[in-house]
Design an enzyme around this catalytic site. Structure first.
Site, mmCIF file in Angstrom:
data_model
loop_
_atom_site.group_PDB
_atom_site.id
_atom_site.type_symbol
_atom_site.label_atom_id
_atom_site.label_comp_id
_atom_site.label_asym_id
_atom_site.label_seq_id
_atom_site.Cartn_x
_atom_site.Cartn_y
_atom_site.Cartn_z
ATOM 1 N N GLY A 1 42.474 42.825 38.989
ATOM 2 C CA GLY A 1 42.422 43.880 38.471
ATOM 3 C C GLY A 1 40.034 43.724 37.599
ATOM 4 C CB CYS A 2 37.587 46.346 37.127
ATOM 5 S SG CYS A 2 37.512 46.133 39.012
ATOM 6 C CB SER A 3 37.139 44.487 32.128
ATOM 7 O OG SER A 3 35.858 44.280 32.866
ATOM 8 C CB SER A 4 41.809 41.367 34.695
ATOM 9 O OG SER A 4 41.390 40.666 35.338
ATOM 10 C CB VAL B 1 35.286 41.725 40.788
ATOM 11 C CG1 VAL B 1 34.877 41.052 39.934
ATOM 12 C CG2 VAL B 1 36.919 42.512 40.650
#
Length: 648
Positions: A544-547, A580
């Site tokens: 996931g985004c900014s995980s 992303v």
């Protein structure tokens, strides 16, 4: 920088003040080390980190003035710099380990416990006669956790004399560990390189040293780099929130991709310069070749001195420079730029002047000719290395990044982009994973206490759990991977629905690979406090985004859910440093699986261990992204190299 010429009168004055200077420096060091000892267990983390930087600066200053042995200086500075990294997370780890050992290791909240037990101390655990609650595997796990707990308790009393044995000598022979710290007050970077049974290599590099030499004010400060980096990410976020036409969207994104590429290029060239080899993977270097290269470099400076003396008698002296530093120069190879070689030459001139009465002034050397001579020496050795090099693919670099630099994608610097590079917040977390690997492989020491050969961490591909599109709004990702995950033999998981927190926990504790295809790091489905208290955790892929982003906390240590997975003991986690887009990142994910050797039933299975680690698979997958920096640089690996092995 050292003065070009030091006359006899000034040298005599320096000798008269040496004793007083030494006394003042020793007193300052004593106070700083006392601060460290008093504050280590529960003092403010920023105070300890500032004290460690001050200790390193003072020790290096003392070494330069009093000719202290370089290896001793490197060990002392490395110890203080490393022990204060991620201190909050290490304190959390110590508390989490105590909690894990206070209760029976049960992994299913839905099971009615056979017995209810709480052990208030380790001694009670050992002395408790009723041990039928645990099977042999659980007992072995408890023993491992107790050993880990003791290691953390011992850290407060650890000395720099014990540092090498505790953290460095346990490293596998094909791993190089590189630690990076930045003093934002002085704009100086400390880089430490660690290898098994090798004295640490330590460098202190002013970030704007190259521009200052020329009397210019360009270069790249820490503040400027961070401002540029955050500006790129903010612009990317705004573009995604307010998309225009497809053509304009792609144009804006590609411009940001180029900006990020240029920023990483400038960080490497301005900050690292001729010393970028300290971060690069090792090559098979013959000791005789290293010695010959060192002699070539020494002779260049001796030639400068002899020319200056115009035929007068001069005894050739050797430079007091570590062999490991010459190895880092060799890694530049035949592609070394003029700017890099110039950076090295200024360093060598300073080092020569430091240990010799006869000084070499910068204006007394033919810099252009020396640059060509050094490039020729590097090219000669590079041809030899390339013809005798066959093990580069198995070399891994692990970065230990302090809070001031952890947000940057160091793995995508030009010198590292095609090498297997992962990261961790501290050497303590690296030690934990080495101990875990030895525990899982039932290796590390034999009955006589002798060290055994290192074996990598290997994952059983028949023990995989996945969570795919739980929010039901990532249709492209689900279409791309649904058939793939379903057809992996022995895999189990959830598609298109929200998992319970117990399903999430079961996937982490009872499987060996956990894959999450969704938004963020999935904290909506399982809170970080529950994750960090698990006594075991699978290798985890958080797509996931900014995980993998760690949120800055000013003078406090950064925080983020990725730390919970590290506290739970996950050997490796793939996660994103920033947001992303799904289509380009799905392309990355598919390539990563293929590179790693993770296949579905429709593809040919293998019983052998994959020759490609998870870290290498991530590195190779970056090149398939359309936006190779804006998307390709976002995914990083927190942890150690892990490999796949099937049982089918």
């Amino acid at each position: 920088m050292m003065n070009n010429v030091v006359n006899k009168k000034s040298k005599q004055s320096m000798k008269l003040t040496t004793s007083a200077t030494t006394e003042e420096i020793d007193k300052m060091l004593e106070y700083l080390m006392e601060v460290y000892e008093l504050a280590y267990e529960c003092g403010p983390t920023h105070l300890l980190q500032e004290a460690s930087l001050c200790i390193s600066m003072v020790v290096m200053t003392k070494a330069s003035q009093l000719n202290i042995i370089q290896s001793d200086m490197a060990v002392i500075c490395s110890f203080y710099l490393e022990m204060t990294k991620a201190l909050t997370a290490k304190r959390e780890m110590s508390a989490a380990l105590d909690k894990k050992l206070s209760f029976p290791l049960l992994y299913d909240d839905n099971q009615w416990p056979q017995k209810i037990a709480m052990f208030p101390s380790e001694s009670n655990i050992l002395q408790n006669e009723d041990n039928d609650l645990y099977d042999d595997e659980t007992e072995s796990r408890r023993s491992f956790l107790m050993d880990l707990t003791q290691r953390y308790k011992n850290e407060s009393s650890l000395t720099y004399n014990e540092f090498q044995k505790e953290f460095l000598d346990i490293l596998p022979p094909n791993w190089a560990v590189c630690s990076i710290s930045i003093d934002i007050e002085t704009d100086e970077m400390y880089i430490c390189r660690y290898r098994q049974k090798t004295t640490p290599l330590l460098l202190r590099l002013p970030l704007k040293r190259q521009s200052c030499r020329d009397g210019e004010n360009d270069g790249l400060s820490y503040e400027d780099a961070l401002k540029e980096f955050n500006g790129i990410l903010d612009s990317s976020e705004q573009i995604n929130k307010n998309p225009s036409t497809s053509k304009a969207w792609w144009k804006a994104r590609k411009e940001l991709d180029v900006k990020l590429k240029d920023l990483l290029f400038n960080i490497e060239n301005w900050w690292l310069g001729g010393f970028k080899g300290i971060l690069m993977a090792d090559r098979q270097e013959s000791p005789s070749r290293i010695l010959k290269f060192k002699e070539k470099m020494d002779n260049l400076l001796f030639r400068c001195e002899n020319n200056k003396l115009s035929g007068k008698h001069s005894k050739m002296r050797k430079l007091d420079i570590e062999t490991e530093l010459y190895k880092s120069f060799l890694r530049l190879g035949s592609n070394a730029q003029d700017q890099d070689v110039e950076d090295i030459l200024y360093f060598l001139v300073d080092a020569y002047n430091k240990y010799n009465d006869q000084q070499i002034g910068y204006d007394e050397i033919d810099l252009d000719q020396l640059i060509m001579d050094v490039q020729e020496a590097l090219s000669d050795d590079d041809n030899y290395m390339n013809s005798n090099f066959d093990n580069h693919d198995n070399q891994h670099v692990i970065l230990i990044l302090d809070k001031n630099v952890q947000m940057l994608p160091w793995e995508s610097l030009p010198c590292l982009r095609f090498q297997a590079v992962s990261r961790l917040p501290s050497l303590s977390f690296l030690r934990d994973r080495i101990m875990l690997t030895n525990h899982v492989n039932k290796k590390g020491e034999n009955k006589r206490g002798e060290k055994t050969e290192w074996s990598d961490y290997v994952i059983d591909v028949n023990k995989i759990f996945y969570v795919l599109n739980p929010s039901q709004n990532l249709k492209h990702t689900q279409n791309k991977f649904e058939d793939f995950v379903k057809n992996i033999k022995g895999s189990d998981g959830i598609i298109g629905r929200i998992p319970t927190d117990q399903e999430w926990v079961d996937g982490l504790t009872n499987k060996e690979l956990f894959m999450y295809f969704g938004h963020g790091a999935g904290e909506t489905y399982c809170k970080r406090n529950k994750i960090k208290n698990l006594d075991r955790c699978a290798v985890t892929l958080l797509f996931g985004c900014s995980s993998g982003r760690l949120k800055l906390g000013g003078e406090f240590d950064p925080s983020g859910i990725i730390l919970s997975y590290l506290l739970a003991g996950s050997p490796a986690i793939v996660a994103n440093l920033w947001d992303v887009t799904d289509v380009d990142f799905d392309r990355f994910s598919k390539s990563m699986f293929k590179n790693w050797g993770l296949t579905s039933n429709e593809e040919t299975p293998t019983k052998q261990k994959s020759n490609v680690s998870l870290v290498q698979a991530v590195t190779l997958a970056r090149k398939v992204c359309n936006l190779k920096y804006l998307i390709g640089s976002a995914p990083v690996v927190y942890g150690i190299p892990c490999y796949l092995q099937g049982n089918s």
